[in-house]
Scaffold this motif. Structure first.
Motif, mmCIF file in Angstrom:
data_model
loop_
_atom_site.group_PDB
_atom_site.id
_atom_site.type_symbol
_atom_site.label_atom_id
_atom_site.label_comp_id
_atom_site.label_asym_id
_atom_site.label_seq_id
_atom_site.Cartn_x
_atom_site.Cartn_y
_atom_site.Cartn_z
ATOM 1 N N LEU A 195 0.710 -1.235 0.096
ATOM 2 C CA LEU A 195 0.090 0.013 -0.086
ATOM 3 C C LEU A 195 0.743 1.196 -0.055
ATOM 4 O O LEU A 195 0.238 2.422 -0.240
ATOM 5 C CB LEU A 195 -0.876 0.007 1.237
ATOM 6 C CG LEU A 195 -1.771 -1.244 1.352
ATOM 7 C CD1 LEU A 195 -2.628 -1.191 2.589
ATOM 8 C CD2 LEU A 195 -2.928 -1.398 0.227
ATOM 9 N N GLY A 196 2.168 1.181 0.411
ATOM 10 C CA GLY A 196 2.989 2.351 0.324
ATOM 11 C C GLY A 196 3.225 2.607 1.924
ATOM 12 O O GLY A 196 2.426 2.396 2.718
ATOM 13 N N VAL A 197 4.410 3.354 2.266
ATOM 14 C CA VAL A 197 4.796 3.584 3.529
ATOM 15 C C VAL A 197 3.666 4.469 4.328
ATOM 16 O O VAL A 197 3.685 4.552 5.488
ATOM 17 C CB VAL A 197 6.259 4.155 3.482
ATOM 18 C CG1 VAL A 197 6.139 5.498 3.097
ATOM 19 C CG2 VAL A 197 6.546 4.013 5.215
ATOM 20 N N GLU A 198 3.048 5.299 3.520
ATOM 21 C CA GLU A 198 2.281 6.347 4.098
ATOM 22 C C GLU A 198 0.968 5.517 4.726
ATOM 23 O O GLU A 198 0.341 5.827 5.889
ATOM 24 C CB GLU A 198 1.595 7.330 3.214
ATOM 25 C CG GLU A 198 2.435 8.367 2.556
ATOM 26 C CD GLU A 198 3.295 7.860 1.132
ATOM 27 O OE1 GLU A 198 2.929 6.554 1.177
ATOM 28 O OE2 GLU A 198 3.836 8.728 0.637
ATOM 29 N N ASN A 199 0.665 4.671 3.989
ATOM 30 C CA ASN A 199 -0.567 3.711 4.334
ATOM 31 C C ASN A 199 -0.383 2.719 5.744
ATOM 32 O O ASN A 199 -1.268 2.442 6.193
ATOM 33 C CB ASN A 199 -1.022 2.929 3.207
ATOM 34 C CG ASN A 199 -1.854 3.997 2.345
ATOM 35 O OD1 ASN A 199 -2.584 4.861 2.670
ATOM 36 N ND2 ASN A 199 -1.587 4.048 1.250
#
Length: 475
Positions: A195-199
């Motif tokens: 999902l990506g590190v922000e998620n």
């Protein structure tokens, strides 16, 4: 002819059978106990998942320098333990159900904001203030929630457990904490990859937000007749002054040092070394003997927290840029879950102070492995040995502090036993960032990072030994 014992007396004189023990556990805990401890799994999962990804998020996505990354990561880990001093008093005043509900709402909003730091809808605020100030403020917010969760869960464990199973209740609580600590980095790994590190932070927010509804619908305030009145905030503050020593000297000095660090972080300038040395000397001159022990033991946590502060950037920068750092960090939690009972059985006859010293030395030596074998498996083995040191010293640490406390002040002293964890994270953040910059970016000798960290740990063990022989109260 042998006399007959009453059935009730025979029951207590004989060991319980396994089915009887299961029944005792099943009937010995009220529903709030299970609700609170289940939510604790998700709180710890969210916290350690967020912590596992934070250094990479700050440095690789938000483009902070190695030094800024270390300082901000240490701030995230450290503030929890300072605010927890007052969290118990606040939770008692609010009631556990209300405090837990507020805490999980705060945590959900905080983790969501961390994951949204780079989002377009925050651009106006982000551009209006220095980015490091903006991020630092957001990273402090989770501590407000966590400082309420811990006293509520521990307090519920005490109030919602019958006397005969209360010790089992605390064992269940610590197991839940460790399960969450192991699952957190694993879930962060999945979220980061897919999902990506922000998620990672949005998943953490969703996790604790769900716990808000669990508390709302299933948790009922546990009440026990005869509970001691909860301490007020003023009482906690007075206790803190007692523990510190000459607080009229120490607190202003610490305030000046903290103000300088904040100013340097947001408006960089050089402070002469002798200023720091003078502030340190003044603070140490005013602290109590008990505080001397806490200050010295801070060195252990400076060493320990490097797995979250320096190791992620080190692995991506100097070992393998594609390595799954979060999954590597699962090693600590798994080791604690699997080996705590075995290790504590093996060292049960070792005196408390010697166990603390031994654990400090083991954790310090762990980083030598990574210095000699800078590989992914070297990192895994280092964390494994680090965890062995943790489970060697941690249970005996609290035993040692209970013996340091003067008669009648055990509660006050135990309430401040976790201060080294917070101080170690704050100092460890600055220290780790400085090492990454100096030995990684400037001198291109990254292995030296771990030799220096090891030296700090070995030095801490030596200073603790000197303390026990010279300064310990009652020596």
């Amino acid at each position: 002819m042998p006399s007959r014992q009453p059935a009730g007396r025979r029951r207590y004189n004989q060991a319980l059978t396994f089915p009887e023990r299961l029944k005792e556990i099943r009937t010995g805990f009220e529903r709030p106990f299970w609700v609170a401890n289940i939510t604790e799994i998700f709180e710890r999962l969210s916290y350690y998942g967020a912590f596992a990804s934070l250094a990479l998020y700050l440095q690789e996505r938000l483009n902070f320098s190695a030094e800024q990354t270390g300082t901000l990561t240490g701030l995230f880990g450290g503030m929890v333990w300072f605010l927890a001093i007052f969290g118990g008093a606040v939770a008692d005043r609010l009631g556990f159900r209300r405090a837990l509900s507020i805490a999980y709402l705060i945590l959900a909003a905080s983790y969501f904001l961390i994951g949204s730091i780079g989002a377009p809808w925050l651009a106006a605020v982000r551009n209006a203030v220095p980015l490091s100030l903006f991020v630092g403020f957001i990273l402090i917010l989770p501590a407000l929630g966590i400082s309420l969760v811990k006293p509520c869960v521990v307090g519920t464990t005490a109030r919602a457990s019958k006397e005969n199973v209360r010790s089992i209740g605390y064992s269940i609580y610590y197991t839940m904490v460790n399960v969450g600590g192991a699952l957190g980095p694993y879930c962060a790994s999945w979220a980061h990859r897919h999902l990506g590190v922000e998620n990672v932070y949005r998943v953490a927010a969703l996790s604790v937000f769900a716990m808000f509804f669990v508390v709302l619908f299933f948790f009922r305030e546990p009440r026990k007749a005869g509970d001691a009145p909860p301490p007020s905030i003023a009482t906690v503050a007075r206790n803190f002054c007692v523990v510190v020593g000459n607080y009229r000297l120490v607190l202003p000095v610490l305030g000046i040092a903290l103000l300088l660090r904040i100013l340097i972080l947001f408006r960089p300038f050089d402070v002469p070394w002798w200023v720091w040395a003078g502030l340190l000397a003044l603070a140490l001159a005013g602290i109590s003997r008990f505080m001397w022990f806490l200050v010295l033991f801070t060195g252990y946590w400076v060493v320990f927290w490097q797995q979250y502060i320096s190791l992620p950037g080190y692995i991506h920068g100097y070992i393998n840029a594609d390595a799954d750092v979060e999954r590597i960090l699962v090693t600590d939690g798994l080791t604690v879950i699997c080996l705590t009972l075995a290790v504590n059985f093996l060292i049960r006859k070792v005196p408390a102070f010697q166990a603390i010293t031994l654990g400090t030395l083991i954790s310090s030596a762990a980083w030598v492995i990574l210095a000699l074998r800078p590989t992914v498996w070297g990192a895994v083995l280092s964390i494994f040995v680090l965890a062995l040191g943790e489970i060697t010293q941690q249970p005996r640490y609290y035993e040692y502090i209970s013996r340091l406390a003067p008669p009648g002040q055990q509660g006050t002293y135990m309430g401040f036993a976790f201060l080294p964890i917070g101080i170690g994270s704050l100092i460890g953040g600055w220290f780790g960032g400085m090492l990454m910059h100096r030995f990684g970016e400037v001198r291109h000798e990254p292995a030296m990072i771990w030799w220096v960290v090891t030296a700090v740990g070995v030095g801490t063990a030596g200073l603790l030994w000197i303390y026990d022989r010279t300064l310990r109260p009652g020596s």
